[in-house]
Structures are given as structure tokens and as C-alpha cells.
Design an enzyme around this catalytic site. Structure first.
Site, PDB file in Angstrom:
ATOM      1  N   ARG A   1     -25.467  -1.166  44.398  1.00  0.00           N
ATOM      2  CA  ARG A   1     -26.167   0.108  44.265  1.00  0.00           C
ATOM      3  C   ARG A   1     -27.215   0.237  45.366  1.00  0.00           C
ATOM      4  O   ARG A   1     -28.407   0.059  45.113  1.00  0.00           O
ATOM      5  CB  ARG A   1     -26.795   0.158  42.864  1.00  0.00           C
ATOM      6  CG  ARG A   1     -27.520   1.449  42.414  1.00  0.00           C
ATOM      7  CD  ARG A   1     -26.880   2.693  42.930  1.00  0.00           C
ATOM      8  NE  ARG A   1     -27.448   3.886  42.297  1.00  0.00           N
ATOM      9  CZ  ARG A   1     -28.215   4.761  42.941  1.00  0.00           C
ATOM     10  NH1 ARG A   1     -28.541   4.566  44.201  1.00  0.00           N
ATOM     11  NH2 ARG A   1     -28.641   5.833  42.319  1.00  0.00           N
TER      12      ARG A   1
ATOM     13  N   SER B   1     -11.797  -0.741  53.662  1.00  0.00           N
ATOM     14  CA  SER B   1     -10.927  -1.170  52.549  1.00  0.00           C
ATOM     15  C   SER B   1     -11.553  -2.334  51.789  1.00  0.00           C
ATOM     16  O   SER B   1     -11.472  -2.397  50.548  1.00  0.00           O
ATOM     17  CB  SER B   1      -9.533  -1.545  53.050  1.00  0.00           C
ATOM     18  OG  SER B   1      -9.598  -2.480  54.097  1.00  0.00           O
TER      19      SER B   1
ATOM     20  N   HIS C   1     -13.630   0.334  67.935  1.00  0.00           N
ATOM     21  CA  HIS C   1     -13.902  -0.412  66.701  1.00  0.00           C
ATOM     22  C   HIS C   1     -15.388  -0.287  66.357  1.00  0.00           C
ATOM     23  O   HIS C   1     -16.223  -0.198  67.252  1.00  0.00           O
ATOM     24  CB  HIS C   1     -13.533  -1.892  66.842  1.00  0.00           C
ATOM     25  CG  HIS C   1     -13.353  -2.558  65.520  1.00  0.00           C
ATOM     26  ND1 HIS C   1     -14.387  -3.125  64.837  1.00  0.00           N
ATOM     27  CD2 HIS C   1     -12.251  -2.702  64.742  1.00  0.00           C
ATOM     28  CE1 HIS C   1     -13.932  -3.606  63.694  1.00  0.00           C
ATOM     29  NE2 HIS C   1     -12.637  -3.367  63.608  1.00  0.00           N
TER      30      HIS C   1
ATOM     31  N   ARG D   1      -3.839  -7.005  53.442  1.00  0.00           N
ATOM     32  CA  ARG D   1      -5.277  -6.878  53.170  1.00  0.00           C
ATOM     33  C   ARG D   1      -5.640  -7.339  51.757  1.00  0.00           C
ATOM     34  O   ARG D   1      -6.755  -7.814  51.482  1.00  0.00           O
ATOM     35  CB  ARG D   1      -5.704  -5.432  53.449  1.00  0.00           C
ATOM     36  CG  ARG D   1      -7.162  -5.070  53.339  1.00  0.00           C
ATOM     37  CD  ARG D   1      -8.108  -6.019  54.041  1.00  0.00           C
ATOM     38  NE  ARG D   1      -7.896  -6.223  55.456  1.00  0.00           N
ATOM     39  CZ  ARG D   1      -8.542  -5.618  56.452  1.00  0.00           C
ATOM     40  NH1 ARG D   1      -9.449  -4.736  56.183  1.00  0.00           N
ATOM     41  NH2 ARG D   1      -8.290  -5.905  57.714  1.00  0.00           N
TER      42      ARG D   1
ATOM     43  N   ASP E   1      -4.403  -2.141  65.383  1.00  0.00           N
ATOM     44  CA  ASP E   1      -3.338  -1.168  65.157  1.00  0.00           C
ATOM     45  C   ASP E   1      -2.607  -0.746  66.427  1.00  0.00           C
ATOM     46  O   ASP E   1      -1.592  -0.053  66.358  1.00  0.00           O
ATOM     47  CB  ASP E   1      -3.924   0.085  64.471  1.00  0.00           C
ATOM     48  CG  ASP E   1      -4.539  -0.260  63.125  1.00  0.00           C
ATOM     49  OD1 ASP E   1      -3.915  -1.032  62.389  1.00  0.00           O
ATOM     50  OD2 ASP E   1      -5.645   0.226  62.820  1.00  0.00           O
TER      51      ASP E   1
ATOM     52  N   ARG F   1      -6.540  -9.864  67.062  1.00  0.00           N
ATOM     53  CA  ARG F   1      -5.336  -9.549  66.292  1.00  0.00           C
ATOM     54  C   ARG F   1      -4.345  -8.771  67.167  1.00  0.00           C
ATOM     55  O   ARG F   1      -3.137  -8.910  67.045  1.00  0.00           O
ATOM     56  CB  ARG F   1      -5.711  -8.736  65.037  1.00  0.00           C
ATOM     57  CG  ARG F   1      -6.699  -9.472  64.134  1.00  0.00           C
ATOM     58  CD  ARG F   1      -7.231  -8.583  63.032  1.00  0.00           C
ATOM     59  NE  ARG F   1      -7.965  -7.438  63.538  1.00  0.00           N
ATOM     60  CZ  ARG F   1      -8.430  -6.434  62.794  1.00  0.00           C
ATOM     61  NH1 ARG F   1      -8.224  -6.455  61.483  1.00  0.00           N
ATOM     62  NH2 ARG F   1      -9.092  -5.434  63.328  1.00  0.00           N
TER      63      ARG F   1
ATOM     64  N   HIS G   1      -9.038   4.247  59.764  1.00  0.00           N
ATOM     65  CA  HIS G   1      -8.899   2.832  59.343  1.00  0.00           C
ATOM     66  C   HIS G   1      -7.412   2.454  59.419  1.00  0.00           C
ATOM     67  O   HIS G   1      -6.810   2.566  60.486  1.00  0.00           O
ATOM     68  CB  HIS G   1      -9.506   2.713  57.930  1.00  0.00           C
ATOM     69  CG  HIS G   1      -9.698   1.317  57.433  1.00  0.00           C
ATOM     70  ND1 HIS G   1      -9.687   0.202  58.232  1.00  0.00           N
ATOM     71  CD2 HIS G   1      -9.923   0.829  56.166  1.00  0.00           C
ATOM     72  CE1 HIS G   1      -9.884  -0.877  57.487  1.00  0.00           C
ATOM     73  NE2 HIS G   1     -10.025  -0.521  56.222  1.00  0.00           N
TER      74      HIS G   1
HETATM   75  N1  CMX Z   1     -10.783   7.696  71.268  1.00  0.00           N
HETATM   76  C1  CMX Z   1     -11.639   8.700  71.563  1.00  0.00           C
HETATM   77  N2  CMX Z   1     -12.941   8.697  71.191  1.00  0.00           N
HETATM   78  C2  CMX Z   1     -13.377   7.594  70.558  1.00  0.00           C
HETATM   79  C3  CMX Z   1     -12.554   6.499  70.266  1.00  0.00           C
HETATM   80  C4  CMX Z   1     -11.191   6.582  70.647  1.00  0.00           C
HETATM   81  N3  CMX Z   1     -10.317   5.625  70.348  1.00  0.00           N
HETATM   82  N4  CMX Z   1     -13.290   5.567  69.624  1.00  0.00           N
HETATM   83  C5  CMX Z   1     -14.536   6.064  69.506  1.00  0.00           C
HETATM   84  N5  CMX Z   1     -14.575   7.296  70.058  1.00  0.00           N
HETATM   85  C6  CMX Z   1     -15.702   8.233  70.068  1.00  0.00           C
HETATM   86  C7  CMX Z   1     -16.107   8.540  68.618  1.00  0.00           C
HETATM   87  O1  CMX Z   1     -15.246   9.508  68.053  1.00  0.00           O
HETATM   88  C8  CMX Z   1     -17.544   8.996  68.797  1.00  0.00           C
HETATM   89  O2  CMX Z   1     -17.512  10.315  69.311  1.00  0.00           O
HETATM   90  P1  CMX Z   1     -18.574  11.440  68.804  1.00  0.00           P
HETATM   91  O3  CMX Z   1     -19.916  10.862  69.098  1.00  0.00           O
HETATM   92  O4  CMX Z   1     -18.211  12.635  69.596  1.00  0.00           O
HETATM   93  O5  CMX Z   1     -18.339  11.587  67.316  1.00  0.00           O
HETATM   94  C9  CMX Z   1     -18.042   8.079  69.925  1.00  0.00           C
HETATM   95  O6  CMX Z   1     -16.857   7.622  70.622  1.00  0.00           O
HETATM   96  C10 CMX Z   1     -18.819   6.864  69.449  1.00  0.00           C
HETATM   97  O7  CMX Z   1     -18.021   6.162  68.509  1.00  0.00           O
HETATM   98  P2  CMX Z   1     -18.164   4.571  68.365  1.00  0.00           P
HETATM   99  O8  CMX Z   1     -19.570   4.294  67.941  1.00  0.00           O
HETATM  100  O9  CMX Z   1     -17.680   3.895  69.606  1.00  0.00           O
HETATM  101  O10 CMX Z   1     -17.114   4.241  67.230  1.00  0.00           O
HETATM  102  P3  CMX Z   1     -17.322   4.280  65.635  1.00  0.00           P
HETATM  103  O11 CMX Z   1     -17.906   2.988  65.210  1.00  0.00           O
HETATM  104  O12 CMX Z   1     -18.017   5.525  65.211  1.00  0.00           O
HETATM  105  O13 CMX Z   1     -15.810   4.417  65.153  1.00  0.00           O
HETATM  106  C11 CMX Z   1     -13.508   3.931  65.092  1.00  0.00           C
HETATM  107  C12 CMX Z   1     -14.908   3.345  65.205  1.00  0.00           C
HETATM  108  C13 CMX Z   1     -12.513   2.800  64.912  1.00  0.00           C
HETATM  109  C14 CMX Z   1     -13.458   4.836  63.867  1.00  0.00           C
HETATM  110  C15 CMX Z   1     -13.206   4.744  66.380  1.00  0.00           C
HETATM  111  O14 CMX Z   1     -13.223   3.872  67.491  1.00  0.00           O
HETATM  112  C16 CMX Z   1     -11.888   5.484  66.321  1.00  0.00           C
HETATM  113  O15 CMX Z   1     -11.850   6.616  65.815  1.00  0.00           O
HETATM  114  N6  CMX Z   1     -10.770   4.868  66.854  1.00  0.00           N
HETATM  115  C17 CMX Z   1      -9.451   5.470  66.762  1.00  0.00           C
HETATM  116  C18 CMX Z   1      -8.861   5.240  65.374  1.00  0.00           C
HETATM  117  C19 CMX Z   1      -8.489   3.798  65.161  1.00  0.00           C
HETATM  118  O16 CMX Z   1      -7.848   3.162  65.980  1.00  0.00           O
HETATM  119  N7  CMX Z   1      -8.881   3.257  63.992  1.00  0.00           N
HETATM  120  C20 CMX Z   1      -8.475   1.889  63.584  1.00  0.00           C
HETATM  121  C21 CMX Z   1      -9.611   0.884  63.580  1.00  0.00           C
HETATM  122  C22 CMX Z   1      -9.135  -0.455  63.113  1.00  0.00           C
HETATM  123  C23 CMX Z   1      -8.809  -0.425  61.644  1.00  0.00           C
HETATM  124  O17 CMX Z   1      -9.737  -0.271  60.831  1.00  0.00           O
HETATM  125  O18 CMX Z   1      -7.633  -0.507  61.267  1.00  0.00           O
END
Ligand code: CMX
Length: 435
Positions: free
Chosen positions: A419, A241, A318, A399, A373, A327, A271
Site C-alpha cells: 500500500r 507483470s 527499457h 514468467r 523482445d 536475453r 511490456h
Molecule cells: N522507440 C521510440 N521511442 C522510444 C523508445 C522506442 N523503442 N523507447 C523509449 N522511447 C521514448 C519514450 O516513448 C519517451 O518518449 P516521450 O518522452 O515522448 O513520452 C522517451 O523515449 C523516454 O523514454 P525512456 O525513459 O527511455 O523509456 P521508459 O522507461 O519510459 O519506457 C519502454 C521503457 C520499454 C516502455 C520503452 O522503451 C518502449 O516503449 N519501448 C518499445 C516497447 C518495448 O519494446 N517494450 C518491451 C520492453 C521489455 C519488456 O517488458 O518485455
């Protein structure tokens, strides 16, 4: 010139001079290297922008102008008899880097009341949407509909000099932040309460008035809103965001266009939408298990079944953090202080006990800990705000404080159009072959 604007201008002029000298002397110094997995991996960790209001450490969490969340809770001004920081104080801190006095925060509250008039056509634009339109779509629509009021766009059209960009951005920022609680409360009441709107109470602070317009009475909910709107305000510049707001703003699109862009990014389930997904998932679990007081084994099995279905556990993980999110901790402490024995809060705490070990066991999740969250929904449900589709709007109102403070800095420091360079997989292969 108002006192905050004057202070901001002084600080921005001083930092602008410092940056010009720094670029002259050290502009070619290397700060980072990029590897191929970062090209394919969402640019994780690449240092590529400046963001003054806050910085995130993977272990320690967020610092706003150097202050941690516990420090903010101690240092920022509060309401009379209140224990939680007022978000106005955090905005002041993010904008000028100084902890404000109580008088300064009172002044800011009164400024935002003075500037809070929402144009009539924004309410009409919202009323034209079906009431089951997702609240984030409504929020984004409302923000973009207010673009007609942009001081930046008007003055740009009149031939404003580059030296004045910061001034017009400051005006838009103050007006926009002032209006957001009214807009968000309007969306909430039209969507879930048959359009029975509640008039603002101009004797209340920014967050207190928002709580009042939502229609949830009681001092504790106002306290929650003050904490909530403080801790969600900023998380450095690379998150989706913030970065989206920054990218759009770098084209000299005004703060209304930029914030709408940022909110569209916040609306994604990876997010900001995760806050609605967490409580939705907990409610589904409670339904599936047939109890609001599940055992640890039942919860662990449910977590496992979610993973087996190829879904993520919302509220966990994260892109930067590698420890429980401060948080999350701040919200847990709020629950410990204000709430006794709430089933949904207890489930959130049980998940905190169970989920990290299960995620660690997958061997691929870099951060198995809860993020911001994971807790917020349980607190909101406790006070009666059960309509979880609205939760990301609350995140968005908060935010706006950080991303718009940052936009004031971007215009004051004259940051250029963003860019970065993209390449094709063909280019990557050729590059590797050449090596
Ligand atoms: N549950 C299950 N699997 C998860 C996970 C979770 N909560 N968090 C990460 N993973 C998985 C990823 O999907 C990824 O799997 P693949 O390799 O099969 O695609 C693997 O673990 C590695 O991911 P990562 O490097 O640890 O995490 P990223 O930096 O790619 O992603 C995030 C970060 C937040 C998108 C991810 O942890 C996630 O999807 N969490 C659940 C959604 C969530 O709570 N989002 C809110 C974040 C805070 C915010 O911005 O508000």
C-alpha cells in the site's frame, strides 16, 4: 514433505529470522530518496520492495540468484545431448538459491508431470470463447478458471494459520506451473490448428513436452523452448507483470488470481506484447519494402517513418537496462549456433546495427538498445511458429516461474499488504510552496 518444499522451508525459516533481526537493528536506515519526477514518472528506480529470485543491473543485466545468463547456460542441468538449460533448474535455483543437480531437476520434471492435470472446466471455458479471442485473453481466462483448484483459498477458508501460508502457496505454485504448458498449447491448437490437440508426452521434460504439444517437432525447437522459457522467467520485482502479481498476492489473493493479474499486465504493448509487435512490425516492413532482403538504407528509412508516425520501435528501449539486453544476446547466440541464413533473423541483426544510433539521435530515449523482445519472434518464425499473436503466451508461461517463486517467498516471509502512498498535484504544489 517433498525435498524441494523441505529445502525451501529451511531456507525461508533461516532468512525470516535474519530479516527480523535486521529490521530490529536497522529498520529505520534510509535506502532511497524520492523526487517529484518519480511521482509523475512511473515510480522509476524507487526501491520499495524485496524480490529474492533475481536482481537487475542497468549495465550488466539480469542475475538470477547471482548468476548471469551465460553462467546459467553453463551451470544448469541440460537434457541428454542438449546444450540449453532446463527451465526446471532455474525454478529450483530461484526458489531455494542453489544450483540443482541433474537428479533434482529430473525429480522436479516428474513432479510437474504428476501435477499437470488441467480441470475439464478450463477447456470448456476456453471453448466458450470465440477462436479469434486474443491468446493472452484466453490464457488469463484459463488461469483464473483454474482458481477453483486453489489449495491456498481452500485452506484459508478452513482457517489455515499464517504459518502455513507458504505451504499452501508452494502447492498452488507447483500445480499451476505444471499445468501451464498444457493450457497454452490448448490455446494455440484451438486458435490456429482447428482444435487438433496433441496429447502430452510424459517422457519429455517440461519445455520439451510444451514444444511437442504445440505441434512443432524437431530437437532444435525443443532446445529453443528450453532457452526461451529460461531467459524470460524473471526480471526482478519492479517490472509490470512481476509487480502486478506481487501486488495482487499481497492481499492474500491466491497464486491463480495473482498470476492472472500479472498476465494481464504482461499483455500490454509496452511490456510482453512487444514480442508480437516486433515481428508484426518486421512483416509490415518487408511488405512495404517488397523484399525480405532490404538494404541498410531501406531499413533506416522505415525505422524513421515509424518514429515520424508517432510510434515506438518495438523491441528497443527499457525502463532499467542501459545496454543490449543479455536475453537478446542469448537469443542472438542461439540463432548463430542453430540457424544459417534466415532472412528475418538477418533483418533483426540489421536492426541491431541501425536502430540504436537512430534512437540516440532523438536525444530522449534513455536506452537505445534491444530488449528481450527484439529477437524472439524471428527465432519462432524460423521454426514455423508464425502466429505472432500467440508469442506473449510463451513469455507468460516462462514468467510464471519467477513470479510464483517470488510469491512463495512473500508468503513465507509474511510480507504485508502492499500500500504505497499517492498524492494529488494539489499536494505537490502545496508541498513546494511550503518549502
Ligand atoms: N522507440 C521510440 N521511442 C522510444 C523508445 C522506442 N523503442 N523507447 C523509449 N522511447 C521514448 C519514450 O516513448 C519517451 O518518449 P516521450 O518522452 O515522448 O513520452 C522517451 O523515449 C523516454 O523514454 P525512456 O525513459 O527511455 O523509456 P521508459 O522507461 O519510459 O519506457 C519502454 C521503457 C520499454 C516502455 C520503452 O522503451 C518502449 O516503449 N519501448 C518499445 C516497447 C518495448 O519494446 N517494450 C518491451 C520492453 C521489455 C519488456 O517488458 O518485455
Amino acid at each position: 514433505m517433498d525435498p524441494l518444499k523441505k529445502k525451501f522451508h529451511q531456507k525461508a525459516t533461516a532468512l525470516g529470522t535474519e530479516i527480523r533481526n535486521l529490521l530490529k537493528e536497522k529498520g529505520d536506515t534510509k535506502v532511497d530518496e524520492v523526487v517529484i519526477k518519480q511521482l509523475y514518472g512511473g515510480a522509476r528506480g524507487i526501491k520499495m520492495m524485496i524480490w529474492e529470485p533475481s536482481q537487475l543491473d542497468p549495465i550488466e543485466g539480469i542475475r538470477f540468484r547471482g548468476f548471469t545468463i551465460p553462467e546459467l547456460k553453463e551451470k544448469l542441468p541440460k537434457t541428454k545431448n542438449g546444450k540449453e538449460p532446463r527451465p526446471e533448474g532455474l525454478f529450483w535455483l530461484m526458489l531455494v538459491g542453489e544450483v540443482p543437480t541433474e537428479e533434482e531437476v529430473d525429480w522436479l520434471t516428474s513432479q510437474w508431470i504428476r501435477r499437470s492435470n488441467v480441470p475439464e472446466h478450463t477447456f470448456k471455458a476456453l471453448d466458450a470463447l470465440p477462436t479469434d479471442t486474443h491468446p493472452m485473453t484466453q490464457f488469463s481466462t484459463a488461469i483464473i478458471s483454474m482458481q477453483t483448484e486453489s489449495v491456498f483459498s481452500r485452506r484459508y477458508g478452513e482457517g489455515m494459520s499464517k504459518d502455513e501460508y507458504w505451504d499452501a502457496t508452494y502447492e498452488d505454485t507447483m500445480n499451476l506451473i505444471a499445468r501451464l504448458p498444457r493450457v497454452a498449447a490448448y490455446i494455440y491448437r484451438r486458435t490456429y490448428h482447428n482444435g487438433m490437440h496433441i496429447a502430452p508426452n510424459t517422457h519429455l521434460d517440461w519445455a520439451g513436452n510444451f514444444a511437442h504439444m504445440l505441434g512443432i517437432e524437431g530437437e532444435d525447437f525443443k532446445s529453443l523452448m528450453r532457452l526461451y522459457l529460461t531467459v524470460h522467467a524473471d526480471h526482478e520485482g519492479g517490472n509490470a507483470s512481476a509487480h502486478a502479481t506481487h501486488l495482487v498476492g499481497s492481499t492474500l489473493s491466491d497464486p491463480y488470481y495473482s498470476l492472472a493479474g500479472g498476465m494481464n499486465a504482461l499483455a500490454g504493448p509496452l511490456h510482453g506484447l512487444a514480442n508480437q509487435e516486433v515481428i508484426k512490425w518486421i512483416f509490415k516492413m518487408v511488405d512495404a519494402l517488397g523484399t525480405r532482403k532490404p538494404t541498410k538504407e531501406q531499413v533506416a528509412d522505415y525505422v524513421q517513418s515509424t518514429l515520424n508516425a508517432g510510434q515506438v520501435i518495438p523491441g528497443y528501449g527499457h525502463a532499467v537496462l542501459r545496454r543490449p539486453d543479455p536475453r537478446f544476446v542469448a537469443q542472438k547466440e542461439f540463432a548463430e549456433g542453430y540457424i544459417k541464413n534466415d532472412d528475418i533473423v538477418n533483418i533483426v541483426w540489421m536492426l541491431f546495427d541501425i536502430v540504436p544510433d537512430i534512437l540516440k539521435g532523438l536525444g530522449k530515449v534513455k536506452n537505445p538498445w534491444p530488449n528481450v523482445d527484439a529477437h524472439s519472434g524471428a527465432l519462432l518464425v524460423h521454426y514455423g511458429l508464425t502466429e505472432y499473436s500467440f508469442y506473449t503466451v510463451l513469455f507468460g508461461v516462462s514468467r510464471a516461474l519467477g513470479v510464483l517463486a517470488a510469491q512463495c517467498w512473500s508468503r513465507a516471509l509474511g510480507f504485508p499488504l502492499e500500500r504505497p502512498k499517492s498524492v494529488t498535484t494539489g499536494w505537490v504544489k502545496e508541498y513546494l510552496a511550503d518549502k
